[in-house]
Write an enzyme that holds these catalytic residues in place. Structure first.
Site, PDB file in Angstrom:
ATOM      1  N   HIS A   1      -3.758  -5.145   0.760  1.00 46.68           N
ATOM      2  CA  HIS A   1      -3.032  -5.607   2.207  1.00 46.68           C
ATOM      3  C   HIS A   1      -3.207  -7.057   2.230  1.00 46.68           C
ATOM      4  O   HIS A   1      -4.174  -7.678   2.808  1.00 46.68           O
ATOM      5  CB  HIS A   1      -3.983  -4.931   3.163  1.00 46.68           C
ATOM      6  CG  HIS A   1      -3.634  -3.450   3.458  1.00 46.68           C
ATOM      7  ND1 HIS A   1      -2.420  -2.914   4.086  1.00 46.68           N
ATOM      8  CD2 HIS A   1      -4.135  -2.647   2.658  1.00 46.68           C
ATOM      9  CE1 HIS A   1      -2.536  -1.666   3.928  1.00 46.68           C
ATOM     10  NE2 HIS A   1      -3.492  -1.107   3.260  1.00 46.68           N
TER      11      HIS A   1
ATOM     12  N   CYS B   1       0.940  -1.319  -0.064  1.00 49.18           N
ATOM     13  CA  CYS B   1       0.136  -0.020  -0.044  1.00 49.18           C
ATOM     14  C   CYS B   1       1.001   1.227  -0.099  1.00 49.18           C
ATOM     15  O   CYS B   1       1.260   1.701  -1.053  1.00 49.18           O
ATOM     16  CB  CYS B   1      -1.051  -0.022   1.165  1.00 49.18           C
ATOM     17  SG  CYS B   1      -2.191   1.161   1.031  1.00 49.18           S
TER      18      CYS B   1
ATOM     19  N   GLU C   1      -1.730  -8.525   4.534  1.00 46.07           N
ATOM     20  CA  GLU C   1      -1.647  -8.898   5.971  1.00 46.07           C
ATOM     21  C   GLU C   1      -2.849  -8.671   6.697  1.00 46.07           C
ATOM     22  O   GLU C   1      -3.114  -8.931   7.786  1.00 46.07           O
ATOM     23  CB  GLU C   1      -0.596  -7.929   6.761  1.00 46.07           C
ATOM     24  CG  GLU C   1      -0.905  -6.652   6.763  1.00 46.07           C
ATOM     25  CD  GLU C   1      -0.969  -5.552   5.883  1.00 46.07           C
ATOM     26  OE1 GLU C   1      -0.995  -4.446   5.621  1.00 46.07           O
ATOM     27  OE2 GLU C   1      -0.817  -6.116   4.508  1.00 46.07           O
TER      28      GLU C   1
END
Length: 246
Positions: A190, A100, A192
């Protein structure tokens, strides 16, 4: 037998999640560390915002650049210092993954451009569509042509550095992923985030989304798990581990 301690896999922390989420679930670096799940490389978190020294490129096995609620185009001093360092790391051939903000900063660091997305905020679970180049890419090869991923961003990589290879994109976000050289990637999503984290972002930003004319409840209902996107962190860790032994 190599008895020397391996160089660390470095997480460069450039932002913090919202306080409510952080209290319940930890922060960017914790989610990234869980996804990397490296069995052979020590993890080291460095925060340039607080003045941490960025290591020499040959002293690390790989680098992950986190997201941030800051904006690359604001050219904060800590961000610009990190960009200069990133250019050195990429030139050295050390594996890099920008997430990002990190994706946008990587583009900026190497001569591209990051700035406001013309359509404003993008948030929720979206479809990543791979380009043909992804079929032979060390990080993305073998993945489905389309897969879901979580996003929340106001800025994008508007122009890629010279020689960069676009790996994924679509009508809304022309550059979902790119590679520079053989070992540096940026992803405008993302890996994660899990579904609970993504819902947390939608809930936290609900009033702002409503003011922009976006139905936060509908966005929340469309949030889904993203196992393919999440797998990229482990894939990157394997690349960093292999680089360490090269």
């Amino acid at each position: 037998m190599d008895n020397h301690r391996p160089h660390p896999l470095v997480i460069v922390k450039l932002g913090d999640t919202h306080a409510r989420l952080r209290k319940r679930r930890g922060d960017f670096e914790h989610w990234i560390a869980d996804g990397l799940d490296s069995q052979t490389l020590p993890l080291l978190v460095i925060d340039p915002r607080r003045g941490d020294t960025l290591p020499e490129p040959d002293a690390v096995s790989g680098v992950v650049i986190t997201g941030s609620h800051a904006m690359v185009s604001h050219r904060e001093p800590w961000s610009e210092r990190t960009a200069e360092w990133l250019a050195q790391v990429v030139a050295h051939g050390t594996p890099v993954l920008g997430i990002c903000y990190g994706h946008q900063l990587l583009a900026h660091a190497l001569g591209g451009e990051a700035g406001d997305h013309p359509q404003g905020i993008e948030i929720g679970t979206v479809t990543v569509t791979l380009d043909e180049a992804a079929a032979t890419d060390p990080l993305l090869q073998g993945l489905p042509a389309e897969f879901p991923a979580h996003v929340v961003h106001l800025q994008s990589a508007l122009r890629l550095p010279e020689g960069a290879v676009r790996l994924a994109g679509n009508a809304h976000e022309p550059v979902r992923a790119f590679r520079v050289g053989t070992n540096a990637w940026g992803v405008q999503f993302h890996p994660e985030f899990d579904a609970e984290t993504m819902r947390g972002y939608v809930d936290t930003l609900a009033d702002d989304l409503k003011a922009r004319g976006t139905d936060a409840a509908a966005l929340r209902d469309r949030v889904a798990e993203t196992p393919t996107a999440a797998a990229l962190l482990g894939r990157f860790a394997r690349i960093a581990e292999a680089h360490r032994h090269a």
